[in-house]
Design an enzyme around this catalytic site. Structure first.
Site, PDB file in Angstrom:
ATOM      1  N   LYS A  21      42.071  57.956  48.910  1.00 52.57           N
ATOM      2  CA  LYS A  21      42.959  58.377  49.995  1.00 52.57           C
ATOM      3  C   LYS A  21      43.507  59.762  49.683  1.00 52.57           C
ATOM      4  O   LYS A  21      43.888  60.048  48.549  1.00 52.57           O
ATOM      5  CB  LYS A  21      44.087  57.356  50.145  1.00 52.57           C
ATOM      6  CG  LYS A  21      45.158  57.693  51.175  1.00 52.57           C
ATOM      7  CD  LYS A  21      46.192  56.575  51.237  1.00 52.57           C
ATOM      8  CE  LYS A  21      47.407  56.984  52.054  1.00 52.57           C
ATOM      9  NZ  LYS A  21      48.449  55.928  52.054  1.00 52.57           N
ATOM     10  N   ASP A  63      48.012  50.496  48.605  1.00 56.59           N
ATOM     11  CA  ASP A  63      47.747  51.928  48.466  1.00 56.59           C
ATOM     12  C   ASP A  63      48.538  52.432  47.257  1.00 56.59           C
ATOM     13  O   ASP A  63      49.766  52.514  47.312  1.00 56.59           O
ATOM     14  CB  ASP A  63      48.190  52.692  49.716  1.00 56.59           C
ATOM     15  CG  ASP A  63      47.294  52.443  50.922  1.00 56.59           C
ATOM     16  OD1 ASP A  63      46.568  51.430  50.928  1.00 56.59           O
ATOM     17  OD2 ASP A  63      47.341  53.249  51.870  1.00 56.59           O
ATOM     18  N   LYS A  85      40.119  57.336  53.076  1.00 53.78           N
ATOM     19  CA  LYS A  85      41.261  57.269  53.984  1.00 53.78           C
ATOM     20  C   LYS A  85      41.925  58.638  54.029  1.00 53.78           C
ATOM     21  O   LYS A  85      42.279  59.204  52.996  1.00 53.78           O
ATOM     22  CB  LYS A  85      42.272  56.213  53.534  1.00 53.78           C
ATOM     23  CG  LYS A  85      43.534  56.167  54.412  1.00 53.78           C
ATOM     24  CD  LYS A  85      44.487  55.055  54.017  1.00 53.78           C
ATOM     25  CE  LYS A  85      45.795  55.150  54.798  1.00 53.78           C
ATOM     26  NZ  LYS A  85      46.747  54.055  54.456  1.00 53.78           N
TER      27      LYS A  85
END
Length: 223
Positions: free
Chosen positions: A153, A91, A182
């Site tokens: 995300k 991430d 996400k």
């Protein structure tokens, strides 16, 4: 959707600066017990964690976290190191100032380089929605799609706000068909988690849902 199904979408997360190995181990044990999608932990614990779980749980870590303003070379090195240590999901945080300077090609090139370093491993791109305008959020959907990342995300959880229903719906509308969403930051109930999934989130970054399960008298029976 029952709670066990929701938990399959969860990256069970502990990224506080004070996280100890004992606390990380608890995250890993709970991730395995409740069949979460992954455990998302600091890079310094990736090797130890990958050895500890012995393939029972994907290990996720964060790159350029939480501010995103490391150089691209540093982020690429962090990614390479994390994968060599056993991470299967990355991430990364974008360079937000670069986006606001409208250096869109530079933002895209950085994501692409990190994805190339990831290879077949999953790359999620954190855009920190609370710091962006709606136009910037839409632009990042386009950039993440073009750069070939796997997920966009919402948040680090370390800025001024976390995921919102509106942002997830917006991102779902504007990403390409090969990109997933996400939601992370502030997800504190199963009702909210289900709504995020309904709106199009495939992953949820949180530790609170597992804590709810652990404190529930019916934990583990799949209701």
């Amino acid at each position: 959707m029952n709670r066990d199904e929701v938990l399959k979408h969860v990256d069970h997360t502990l990224l506080t600066q004070t996280a100890t190995w004992e606390e990380i181990k608890e995250i890993l044990d709970d991730g395995i017990k409740y069949s979460t999608a992954s455990a998302c932990i600091p890079a310094a614990y990736v090797k130890q964690s990958a050895e500890y779980v012995e393939g029972k749980l994907p290990i996720c870590t964060v790159i350029g976290f939480p501010n995103g303003y490391s150089t691209t070379a540093v982020k690429v090195f962090e990614t390479k190191d994390a994968i060599e240590n056993g991470a299967s999901e990355i991430d990364m945080v974008i360079n937000i100032g670069m986006l606001k300077d409208k250096r869109y090609q530079d933002v895209e090139d950085e994501i692409r380089q990190i994805k190339e370093t990831c290879g077949e491993k999953i790359l999620k791109v954190i855009i920190e929605t609370c710091l962006l305008t709606e136009d910037e959020k839409i632009k990042m959907c386009e950039i993440v799609t073009k750069a070939g990342a796997d997920y966009i995300k919402t948040s680090t959880g370390f800025s001024t706000a976390g995921a919102t229903f509106e942002d997830v719906a917006l991102m779902k509308k504007h990403i390409g068909e090969n990109v997933k969403v996400k939601a992370a930051g502030g997800i504190s109930s199963f009702d909210d988690a289900e709504e995020f999934i309904r709106l199009g989130a495939d992953r949820l970054g949180t530790s609170r849902l597992v804590k709810i399960m652990k404190n529930s008298p019916d934990a583990g029976i799949g209701y």
